[in-house]
Design a protein around this motif. Structure first.
Motif, PDB file in Angstrom:
ATOM      1  N   SER C  47     -32.960  28.504  32.477  1.00  0.00           N
ATOM      2  CA  SER C  47     -31.564  28.648  32.057  1.00  0.00           C
ATOM      3  C   SER C  47     -31.229  30.099  31.749  1.00  0.00           C
ATOM      4  N   ASP C 178     -27.369  24.045  36.534  1.00  0.00           N
ATOM      5  CA  ASP C 178     -28.480  23.984  35.583  1.00  0.00           C
ATOM      6  C   ASP C 178     -28.732  22.524  35.208  1.00  0.00           C
ATOM      7  N   GLU C 179     -29.652  21.936  35.909  1.00  0.00           N
ATOM      8  CA  GLU C 179     -30.006  20.537  35.691  1.00  0.00           C
ATOM      9  C   GLU C 179     -28.770  19.652  35.618  1.00  0.00           C
TER      10      GLU C 179
HETATM   11 MG   LIG Z   1     -32.593  25.052  30.599  1.00  0.00          MG
END
Ligand SMILES: [Mg+2]
Ligand SMILES: Nc1ncnc2c1ncn2[C@@H]1O[C@H](COP(=O)(O)OP(=O)(O)OP(=O)(O)O)[C@@H](O)[C@H]1O
Lengths: 314, 532, 329
Positions: C47, C178-179
């Protein structure tokens, strides 16, 4: 709309409870209104006459029912001490108190918010420390003291603002004149909550800043000003709740401030009514304040749900 | 109680700060003293918290009577504020052979401000209103308030158009005093507005008339151009309720008012420095501790004397109160014609006090409780005063616990006496207008509740005898002599623990002129004017 | 010319005495149309890397070095206001949990509109129309009626679609995800993944897709980079990474993934990843590596190409491929 109606329906038992409390309180209080009215050396029949005039010779439950049936029709009888309709007294007093209260609430809300935002956005810096010192001062400096210092500075030394009262001679109804009179009392009254509100704003803001969506807002390319608006809207809920509670404080604190500034509000009226055991005024006053609190709660509730959509609207 | 205490404490703190800050910007103290002049607006910051009722018996205590009652109305006999003697009022003369039947020759040519003539029938109308239960305009609310003054009256009648006769139950040479308290309203106005609404449209014969009322804020009065004693010099008289001393002080300094009753004492030096007129004068008043003489330790006169001698009342007056009071040795103030010149004084003397206390059986001191008001009409500055007393008494071993109550609570406690809610107290700090009325000696020290207020458990047959004699006396000079003797007995018995006599502190702007400093609680505003 | 060219990007956070090295000298390239999957354990710096690409980690307490060349522009030196006009317009980000990434107290319509109007000169009305279009495009039924809804009034999948709609509102050239599917359940995950893929087909944007989960990314990415302790330890095509994982860490990841199934949070590898403020000298994985030799603690290994398009940073690779030894399961 139906929710509003519901809230009002729910408030009815509360209000009923308040009428009971108001009635009970004045009869539990030591001293009789008759003592203030009839000297102890008055003859028994004069005393009896006066008691009869004010209906105080009837059994308490009967007095209560009589009072209640008149009260629901908006008739609160005559002040024993002042011999003026209670409605007239309270109407003037509450209006004056509200002018002061609203001005103080406005002052403390705006100042508290601005300071809180400044502190929150500059966490740990000098401005933050200054705001928290100021907040502490707000809680620890007596309103009386602050009032006097402001009076000395702005009324006596600089002569900018009047030191007491609601209007200058012959200026009743002049709004600007009224505003000039309300400035110092409103600040004196609203200063304590400033600390509470600014701390709440700061804490709330710091909590919001930590949340993911703030990063997401930046990732969208929003500008500082736009992000601040999001932050404030999110921080507003606890702040408004606290402000609502502080309004209650303002009503309570107004007794002292009204005395200092010879402001003819509810606080002073009740204070002297209690001194005189002026039952009709005290009863109606307590009921009025209770009703105000109930109303204020409903309003705070509504403002909250307007500000935070997550609070269920049914 | 706590709250009250804190308020008053912060009050004195604020006032101190206030006086510190104001230092240095004073203009020179000079009061332009011209004898002639007229006009101007006098704005009085009074101590009441609300505008008094404007019927013939205003509320808000003597302050209401001083600034409203006496300005709108007149009594038959005027208690002359400047000489502490009786003056003819709406009666140009009066007489009584037996002190039982009183004849009042009414002043002719006087009119109420609505044009109604003043005569025996308007006088009877007013008496009917408070004494005749069958009268159409009988008004129990006012009647009740006046009973203390009217309870001796058995009948009254108009002898002719300008002569009124009042008959009492028994001989009462104090009656003229009572008469000063009965004010007369225009019968026409009462008939027009009815009893309840009359207070909003008051009409009297007095020096001023109501021009405008801003409820709870301001009462505007205008002079009665035809006032029988001569028109007041002012153009306008405005009364403002300001119950807080510092409020009045600030309002005076910021020119919102030009006459302030009782400012905070600590501000007096600054007030003087700024050129304001600080007016003080003795009047019938005593700030005392009323002892419970029915139980130890105050049942012993030696303890009472020790208590009084332990207080440096001169230091209290001069230093603590900045000259707003004078030391007291007894309930009667020294300038009164009823003052007992031969009565013993109790000078400050710690050694003697200590000896007396030991002799009374308290070599190790004693602990007592005293209830006191937080503030209130005539109570001066109870908090600093009680602290001062506490420190002083501690030196001889009298440890006082002062318990603060709201003034109205103190009044209630006082009426109930030491058998009531204050059974655990040894005394109550109280201020009395001793000597305002001729009957005060009897009411305070002879008669028990409910006829009087001798709650101390004080009894002295010699005093009772003297008062009876004075009451029956047909000769005013003789009466006063007997009364002075009576006050002397009370003083030497130490039936009250005297502290100080108030000096009726008030502060006027240098522009306020012509005031004859009154010798009583009341004040004549007709001579006053305000220069431009 | 690549769309994005990152060289030696390092990000560290000052925390009192310590300094947390969250990203440690990462280099990578991305072409338009290309999708790069980044996988790694929690805390490996994925991240932080993404945020740094958008300049969102910049603060007085962060030290950032390296170069970020985006579409022919160097981003690292940009002023904040210049950067903010890149964000959301040319580079967008989709976050893991739309529930927390959307402002809870604003209707989703407002949140779309403010993004649109920030970067495009449209009237409120036109922006609203555009918002409706976007919602339709991400597969939200009766989009107009959704404008006034608040995030909490929508399902998880729908919120994520809104998030994506916001991200693509200004047709970015690069999408950082991000995910984006971790918080969703399996069927919805698949829908969202295919939506992203479709949108890419249409617009040709480059995508960096971060995930814990190799399984999730395998279907939509072209290449995979494996991150460990702020570094890329292996990089290659999906085929290469899945079938020939060469770094012991990659192998362990894959093994853990299989054992736990698609949903597993990656904690199945023995031991703890190193704290970013106490990175070991040498290979950061060595303390947990069952194949570690002395030289692993000496110096940190560099990414070296072991075959066309397949790079690994492991001392073991310097001698011989060890894949044969590492059959898992
Ligand atoms: Mg992360
Ligand atoms: N603002 C910051 N200040 C200090 N340390 C930070 C900050 N942001 C991230 N870190 C640290 O950097 C390291 C990398 O964090 P990052 O969020 O990039 O991990 P991640 O790979 O995304 O993990 P996850 O899979 O849990 O999302 C972590 O140890 C984290 O604690």
């Amino acid at each position: 709309m139906t929710r509003l109606f519901h809230r009002f329906l729910q408030a009815i038992p509360t209000l009923f409870g308040i009428t009971l409390v108001a009635f009970a309180l004045v009869h539990i209080m030591p001293g009789s209104p008759i003592d203030a009215l009839v000297p102890p050396d008055a003859s028994a029949d004069v005393r009896a006459q006066v008691i009869h005039i004010y209906g105080l010779d009837k059994p308490l439950p009967v007095q209560y029912v009589l009072w209640l049936t008149h009260a629901v029709r908006g008739d609160f009888g005559m002040s024993i001490g002042m011999r003026v309709p209670v409605n007239q007294l309270l109407a003037q007093a509450i209006q004056n108190t509200l002018i002061l209260g609203v001005a103080a609430a406005f002052f403390s809300f705006v100042t508290g918010t601005v300071l809180g935002v400044l502190a929150g956005l500059n966490q740990g810096k000098w401005i933050d420390r200054m705001v928290s010192t100021l907040g502490l001062a707000g809680v620890s400096i007596p309103a009386y003291w602050l009032a006097m210092v402001m009076v000395i500075l702005f009324s006596i030394q600089l002569g900018w603002l009047p030191s007491s009262g609601m209007h200058s001679q012959g200026q009743e109804g002049n709004v600007l004149d009224l505003l000039a009179h309300v400035v110092i009392p409103a600040i004196a009254l609203g200063f304590t909550p400033v600390g509470v509100i600014s701390r709440m704003v700061r804490t709330s803001l710091l909590q919001v800043v930590k949340q993911d969506f703030v990063l997401a807002l930046r990732a969208k390319g929003l500008m500082r000003r736009q992000i601040l608006w999001h932050l404030l809207r999110n921080a507003a809920l606890p702040v408004l709740t606290v402000t609502g509670l502080e309004l209650g404080y303002l009503l309570g604190g107004s007794i002292l401030v009204e005395t200092i500034f010879a402001w003819p509000g509810l606080g002073g009226l009740l204070n002297s009514a209690i001194g005189l055991r002026d039952i009709p005024v005290i009863q109606a006053g307590i009921l009025l304040i209770g009703t105000l609190f109930v109303l204020m709660n409903i309003v705070v509730d509504f403002v909250n749900s307007a500000v935070d959509p997550r609070i269920q609207r049914t | 109680m706590k709250k009250w205490m804190r308020k008053s404490l912060s009050c004195s703190v604020a006032a101190t700060v206030l006086s510190l800050l104001v230092v240095g910007c004073g203009n020179s103290a000079s009061t332009p003293e011209s004898k002639q002049g007229s006009g101007g607006t006098l704005i009085i910051g009074a101590t009441f918290s609300n505008l008094p009722n404007m019927d013939v018996y205003p509320d808000q205590g003597y302050e209401g009577r001083r600034f409203v009652g006496n300005q709108l109305y007149d009594p038959l006999i005027i208690d002359n504020p400047n000489t502490n003697s009786f003056d003819p009022g709406l009666a140009s003369s009066w007489e009584s052979k037996d002190m039982k039947v009183w004849t009042f020759h009414l002043r002719s040519g006087v009119k109420f401000q609505d044009g109604t003539a003043w005569n025996a029938s308007s006088a009877v109308f007013n008496l009917d209103r408070i004494l005749n239960k069958n009268f159409q305009y009988y008004y129990p609310q006012v009647a009740a308030l006046l009973t203390a003054r009217t309870k001796e009256i058995t009948s009254y009648q108009a002898i002719d158009d300008m002569t009124l006769e009042i008959t009492l139950k028994e001989q009462d040479s104090f009656f003229p005093s009572d008469v000063t308290q009965i004010l007369f309203a225009s019968p026409t106005a009462i008939q027009k507005y009815g009893n309840d609404d009359y207070q909003n449209h008051p009409v009297g014969t007095g020096p001023f008339a109501v021009a405008k009322v801003v409820p709870r804020q301001e009462l505007d009065l205008v002079p009665n151009k035809d006032y029988w004693r001569g028109a007041p010099k002012l153009d306008q008289l405005i009364l403002k309720p300001m119950s807080d001393p510092a409020t009045r002080y600030a309002a005076l300094l910021s020119s919102q008012i030009n006459w302030a009753e009782v400012p905070p004492t600590e501000t007096i030096p600054q007030i003087k420095q700024k050129g304001f007129q600080v007016v003080t004068k003795p009047y019938p008043h005593i700030w005392a501790i009323v002892p419970d003489m029915s139980k130890p330790p105050f049942n012993d006169k030696r303890v009472r004397e020790a208590f009084v001698r332990a207080i440096d009342r001169k230091a209290m007056s001069d230093q603590l109160l900045n000259g707003a009071s004078i030391p007291a040795d007894g309930p009667m103030y020294p300038e009164s014609n009823l003052y007992p010149k031969d009565a013993p004084a109790f000078d400050y003397n710690l050694d003697l006090a200590k000896q007396l206390l030991t002799a009374a059986g308290y070599p190790n001191g004693v602990t007592i409780a005293v209830n006191m008001p937080s503030s209130g009409s005539g109570n001066m500055w109870p908090l600093p005063m009680s602290e001062f007393i506490q420190q002083q008494e501690a030196k001889i071993g009298i440890n006082i616990t002062f318990r603060t109550y709201d003034w109205n609570q103190i009044i209630t406690q006082y009426r109930a006496g030491f058998s009531g809610p204050m059974a655990d107290a040894n005394g109550i700090a109280y201020s009395l207008a001793s000597g305002t009325l001729l009957g005060d000696l009897e009411t305070s020290f002879v008669l028990k509740e409910p006829q009087g207020s001798d709650i101390m458990g004080y009894d002295n047959p010699q005093l009772d005898q003297l008062v009876r004699q004075a009451k029956a006396s047909t000769d005013p000079a003789g009466r006063d002599k007997l009364l002075a003797q009576g006050w002397g007995i009370v003083q030497s018995d130490i039936a009250l623990l005297p502290v100080v006599h108030d000096l009726n502190l008030r502060v006027l702007s240098p522009k306020v002129q012509g005031l004859v400093t009154p010798a009583t609680w009341f004040v004549d505003l007709t001579t006053v004017w305000v220069s431009k | 010319m690549p769309l994005l060219q990152v060289e030696h990007l390092s990000v560290s956070f000052k925390q009192g005495q310590h300094e947390s090295q969250a990203v440690n000298g990462i280099s990578l390239d991305l072409e338009p149309h290309q999708t790069l999957g980044v996988i790694g354990e929690s805390g490996s710096g994925k991240s932080v890397m993404l945020k740094s690409l958008m300049g969102l980690t910049r603060s007085p307490k962060t030290r950032i070095s390296g170069k970020i060349n985006f579409d022919g522009r160097e981003l690292t030196g940009l002023e904040e206001n210049e950067f903010s006009s890149v964000r959301g317009k040319e580079i967008s980000m989709v976050f893991q949990d739309a529930m927390t990434a959307l402002d809870p107290v604003f209707p989703v319509g407002d949140q779309l509109v403010e993004t649109i109007r920030r970067h495009q000169h449209l009237s409120k009305k036109d922006a609203l129309e555009k918002a409706v279009e976007l919602l339709a495009k991400v597969g939200i039924a009766s989009p107009r009626s959704r404008l006034d809804q608040y995030p909490h009034q929508m399902s998880g999948g729908m919120r994520q679609r809104v998030m994506i709609a916001i991200a693509i509102a200004c047709q970015p050239k690069l999408l950082l995800a991000d995910e984006p599917t971790t918080a969703l359940d399996v069927t919805i995950q698949a829908q969202v993944l295919s939506l992203i893929k479709e949108l890419q087909k249409e617009s040709g944007m480059g995508i960096i897709f971060v995930s814990h989960d190799i399984g999730a990314v395998a279907s939509i990415v072209d290449e995979i980079a494996v991150m460990y302790a702020g570094r890329i330890v292996e990089r290659g095509s999906v085929q290469q990474i899945i079938h020939q994982p060469s770094h012991p860490y990659t192998q362990a990841l894959l093994a853990a993934n299989v054992t736990l199934g698609m949903k597993g949070r990656l904690r199945a590898i023995q031991g703890q990843p190193p704290r970013p403020d106490r990175l070991p000298y040498g290979c950061a994985f060595a303390p947990r590596c069952q194949f570690a030799v002395d030289s692993c603690n000496g110096m940190s290994p560099k990414l070296t190409t072991i075959e066309q398009g397949h790079d690994v940073a492991c001392w073991l690779m310097e001698e011989e491929p060890v894949s044969a030894n590492m059959q898992v399961v």
